[in-house]
Design an enzyme around this catalytic site. Structure first.
Site, PDB file in Angstrom:
ATOM      1  N   SER A  30      38.887  41.981  44.218  1.00 25.07           N
ATOM      2  CA  SER A  30      37.521  42.239  44.690  1.00 25.07           C
ATOM      3  C   SER A  30      36.542  41.246  44.099  1.00 25.07           C
ATOM      4  O   SER A  30      35.494  40.985  44.682  1.00 25.07           O
ATOM      5  CB  SER A  30      37.055  43.628  44.248  1.00 25.07           C
ATOM      6  OG  SER A  30      37.797  44.611  44.854  1.00 25.07           O
ATOM      7  N   HIS A  70      41.237  40.619  51.525  1.00 26.06           N
ATOM      8  CA  HIS A  70      40.502  41.700  50.863  1.00 26.06           C
ATOM      9  C   HIS A  70      40.349  42.904  51.781  1.00 26.06           C
ATOM     10  O   HIS A  70      39.590  42.870  52.747  1.00 26.06           O
ATOM     11  CB  HIS A  70      39.130  41.170  50.419  1.00 26.06           C
ATOM     12  CG  HIS A  70      38.383  42.119  49.553  1.00 26.06           C
ATOM     13  ND1 HIS A  70      37.033  42.325  49.648  1.00 26.06           N
ATOM     14  CD2 HIS A  70      38.815  42.939  48.557  1.00 26.06           C
ATOM     15  CE1 HIS A  70      36.670  43.217  48.749  1.00 26.06           C
ATOM     16  NE2 HIS A  70      37.723  43.605  48.077  1.00 26.06           N
ATOM     17  N   GLU A  72      38.596  40.998  54.815  1.00 27.49           N
ATOM     18  CA  GLU A  72      37.994  39.685  54.596  1.00 27.49           C
ATOM     19  C   GLU A  72      39.125  38.692  54.297  1.00 27.49           C
ATOM     20  O   GLU A  72      39.922  38.930  53.384  1.00 27.49           O
ATOM     21  CB  GLU A  72      37.014  39.735  53.421  1.00 27.49           C
ATOM     22  CG  GLU A  72      35.761  40.543  53.726  1.00 27.49           C
ATOM     23  CD  GLU A  72      34.838  40.730  52.525  1.00 27.49           C
ATOM     24  OE1 GLU A  72      33.629  40.829  52.725  1.00 27.49           O
ATOM     25  OE2 GLU A  72      35.325  40.796  51.376  1.00 27.49           O
ATOM     26  N   ASN A 120      30.908  42.679  49.174  1.00 21.82           N
ATOM     27  CA  ASN A 120      30.474  42.978  47.801  1.00 21.82           C
ATOM     28  C   ASN A 120      29.306  42.110  47.355  1.00 21.82           C
ATOM     29  O   ASN A 120      28.497  42.537  46.531  1.00 21.82           O
ATOM     30  CB  ASN A 120      31.645  42.835  46.823  1.00 21.82           C
ATOM     31  CG  ASN A 120      32.582  44.030  46.936  1.00 21.82           C
ATOM     32  OD1 ASN A 120      32.211  45.059  47.492  1.00 21.82           O
ATOM     33  ND2 ASN A 120      33.790  43.904  46.429  1.00 21.82           N
TER      34      ASN A 120
HETATM   35  N1  LIG Z   1      39.876  50.279  44.424  1.00 19.39           N
HETATM   36  C1  LIG Z   1      39.158  49.673  45.365  1.00 19.39           C
HETATM   37  O1  LIG Z   1      38.258  50.273  45.981  1.00 19.39           O
HETATM   38  C2  LIG Z   1      39.478  48.243  45.702  1.00 19.39           C
HETATM   39  C3  LIG Z   1      38.995  47.710  46.927  1.00 19.39           C
HETATM   40  C4  LIG Z   1      39.335  46.403  47.274  1.00 19.39           C
HETATM   41  C5  LIG Z   1      40.105  45.641  46.406  1.00 19.39           C
HETATM   42  N2  LIG Z   1      40.540  46.163  45.228  1.00 19.39           N
HETATM   43  C6  LIG Z   1      41.372  45.324  44.374  1.00 19.39           C
HETATM   44  O2  LIG Z   1      42.734  45.683  44.571  1.00 19.39           O
HETATM   45  C7  LIG Z   1      43.474  45.514  43.347  1.00 19.39           C
HETATM   46  C8  LIG Z   1      44.128  46.827  42.972  1.00 19.39           C
HETATM   47  O3  LIG Z   1      43.160  47.826  42.867  1.00 19.39           O
HETATM   48  P1  LIG Z   1      43.568  49.381  42.886  1.00 19.39           P
HETATM   49  O4  LIG Z   1      42.285  50.112  42.989  1.00 19.39           O
HETATM   50  O5  LIG Z   1      44.634  49.615  43.910  1.00 19.39           O
HETATM   51  O6  LIG Z   1      44.180  49.542  41.430  1.00 19.39           O
HETATM   52  P2  LIG Z   1      45.153  50.692  40.896  1.00 19.39           P
HETATM   53  O7  LIG Z   1      44.927  50.771  39.444  1.00 19.39           O
HETATM   54  O8  LIG Z   1      45.024  51.928  41.711  1.00 19.39           O
HETATM   55  O9  LIG Z   1      46.618  50.093  41.176  1.00 19.39           O
HETATM   56  C9  LIG Z   1      47.124  48.959  40.543  1.00 19.39           C
HETATM   57  C10 LIG Z   1      48.631  49.108  40.480  1.00 19.39           C
HETATM   58  O10 LIG Z   1      49.183  47.863  40.071  1.00 19.39           O
HETATM   59  C11 LIG Z   1      50.255  48.139  39.204  1.00 19.39           C
HETATM   60  N3  LIG Z   1      50.503  46.944  38.405  1.00 19.39           N
HETATM   61  C12 LIG Z   1      49.749  46.445  37.404  1.00 19.39           C
HETATM   62  N4  LIG Z   1      50.299  45.294  36.953  1.00 19.39           N
HETATM   63  C13 LIG Z   1      51.413  45.075  37.685  1.00 19.39           C
HETATM   64  C14 LIG Z   1      52.400  44.068  37.704  1.00 19.39           C
HETATM   65  N5  LIG Z   1      52.347  43.035  36.880  1.00 19.39           N
HETATM   66  N6  LIG Z   1      53.405  44.149  38.618  1.00 19.39           N
HETATM   67  C15 LIG Z   1      53.459  45.177  39.478  1.00 19.39           C
HETATM   68  N7  LIG Z   1      52.547  46.177  39.504  1.00 19.39           N
HETATM   69  C16 LIG Z   1      51.542  46.113  38.626  1.00 19.39           C
HETATM   70  C17 LIG Z   1      49.811  49.356  38.411  1.00 19.39           C
HETATM   71  O11 LIG Z   1      50.916  50.036  37.837  1.00 19.39           O
HETATM   72  C18 LIG Z   1      49.087  50.172  39.473  1.00 19.39           C
HETATM   73  O12 LIG Z   1      49.957  51.075  40.116  1.00 19.39           O
HETATM   74  C19 LIG Z   1      42.468  44.997  42.332  1.00 19.39           C
HETATM   75  O13 LIG Z   1      42.545  43.599  42.298  1.00 19.39           O
HETATM   76  C20 LIG Z   1      41.115  45.446  42.900  1.00 19.39           C
HETATM   77  O14 LIG Z   1      40.062  44.602  42.511  1.00 19.39           O
HETATM   78  C21 LIG Z   1      40.256  47.458  44.864  1.00 19.39           C
END
Ligand SMILES: NC(=O)c1ccc[n+]([C@@H]2O[C@H](COP(=O)([O-])OP(=O)(O)OC[C@H]3O[C@@H](n4cnc5c(N)ncnc54)[C@H](O)[C@@H]3O)[C@@H](O)[C@H]2O)c1
Length: 371
Positions: free
Chosen positions: A192, A213, A225, A263
């Protein structure tokens, strides 16, 4: 329409100036001609440009022909976003491998996907529950899981990374996968707030690297995106646009700029709402702790934006929904990039709540209480 076209003088194929030129002539304005534009006889420049144009359009066509048609997707990270991406990809006919750190996490992700699919099926196949069950089973059968990313990327078309928002961790992952993934494989990050270029630089395939994204919740939110770095090839970009469409999403594109589109507009708006609430004179600031003074209360700001701007949620409600830590993390990152930009200034009120672990809905309290 056709009639107007017939009355118009022929258009210059390079500038489409024909009609405007005629309008200018009617108004006594002498049209300016540059060599090769709109002249009666085709000049050398005109012919050359036409030639370049046809060559470039045929090379665009051949580049498009070489686009990767994504069939097999590896999603790394089975959390909120990764599980959603895996679900939507599988439901739209892709073969998916979902990767996370432990079998336990993957089991939870799988269960979450199944629950979500059942909700989708209930609506989509309201008249035909059997077809709904088949849809759920078929979609689930397209998703396999693994705890070893390097072992599963050898023949995948696309890796979508949705792991923790930490540049060093993302870099380490992509650097390793770069050695094991097939030559044609495209890498994409769902970050993000991090710069796509700084993630892509961990690999040797910057031309096959872009941002993809998605928005939360992925099965419901239509937008994707597609972020192009200066190194992303047109072929990669177009392949990702096609993939987004194949998921039933609406892709928009932008450069690798902080916050991309949504964002970049949304986070400063949220922060400005916080500033509006916490802003005041030194006297007000001093007494704010006792009287909660600001330019407006958070309740009034929320009401104003809902009733006056038609937003479904007020900014404080949205901040609590997204998570105050997430917004602070994004702002801190942008502030580091440009400490002078007034839009990227941190907020004492937000920082205080995060330090107190009042992160919003997920902890039961943020700007509002949810207990
Ligand atoms: N939450 C949102 O609203 C949102 C929206 C758009 C983008 N994002 C982006 O998406 C990404 C994930 O966000 P999320 O909210 O799903 O996070 P989350 O914490 O729900 O999930 C992340 C997952 O990644 C796993 N993980 C961490 N390191 C790892 C590795 N080295 N190998 C394999 N798995 C690994 C964790 O165990 C976890 O299950 C981030 O970069 C975030 O910025 C989030």
């Amino acid at each position: 329409m056709g009639g107007a076209g017939l009355e118009s003088p022929p258009r210059c194929p390079l500038t489409s100036r024909g009609r405007r030129g005629a309008r200018r002539r009617r108004h006594g304005v002498r049209p300016q001609r540059s060599p090769g534009h709109c002249g009666r006889r085709p000049t050398m420049a005109f012919v050359t440009r036409q030639f370049v144009r046809s060559v470039s359009s045929s090379s665009a066509a051949s580049a498009a022909a070489k686009k990767i048609i994504v069939k097999h997707v590896t999603v790394i990270g089975g959390g909120l976003m990764g599980a959603g991406i895996a679900q939507v990809a599988a439901a739209t006919g892709h073969t998916v491998v979902l990767v996370d750190q432990t079998e336990d996490i993957l089991a939870k992700s799988r269960q979450g996907i199944e629950d979500s699919l059942r909700k989708v099926a209930k609506k989509k196949f309201a008249e035909n529950p059997k077809a709904g069950d088949e849809f759920v089973e078929k979609t689930l059968s397209s998703i396999s899981t693994s705890t070893d990313a390097a072992a599963v990327v050898h023949s995948t078309d696309l890796v979508v990374e949705a792991i923790v928002e930490n540049l060093a961790v993302k870099n380490e992952l992509f650097k390793r996968l770069d050695k094991f993934a097939a030559e044609h494989t495209i890498f994409a990050s769902n970050t993000s707030s991090l710069q796509i270029t700084s993630i892509a630089n961990a690999t040797t395939r910057q031309d096959r690297f872009a941002g993809l994204h998605f928005f939360n919740p992925v099965p419901l939110m239509k937008l994707v995106e597609v972020i192009k770095t200066p190194m992303t090839s047109q072929k990669t970009f177009e392949s990702l646009v096609d993939f987004s469409k194949a998921l039933g999403k609406h892709p928009v594109s932008c450069k690798d700029t902080p916050g991309f589109i949504v964002n970049r507009l949304l986070v400063p708006y949220l922060m400005e709402a916080v500033r509006l609430h916490e802003r005041g004179t030194w006297w007000q600031e001093l007494s704010a702790a006792f009287f909660s003074l600001g330019d407006a209360s958070k309740e009034d700001i929320d009401t104003a934006m809902k009733l006056g701007a038609g937003y479904p949620m007020g900014p404080f409600e949205l901040l609590d929904y997204v998570g105050l830590d997430t917004t602070k993390f994004i702002m801190d990152g942008w502030h580091e990039l440009d400490v002078k930009d007034p839009m990227f200034q941190p907020s004492p009120a937000l920082n205080k709540l995060v330090a107190e672990k009042k992160l919003g809905r997920k902890t039961g309290e943020g700007f509002y209480k949810y207990k």
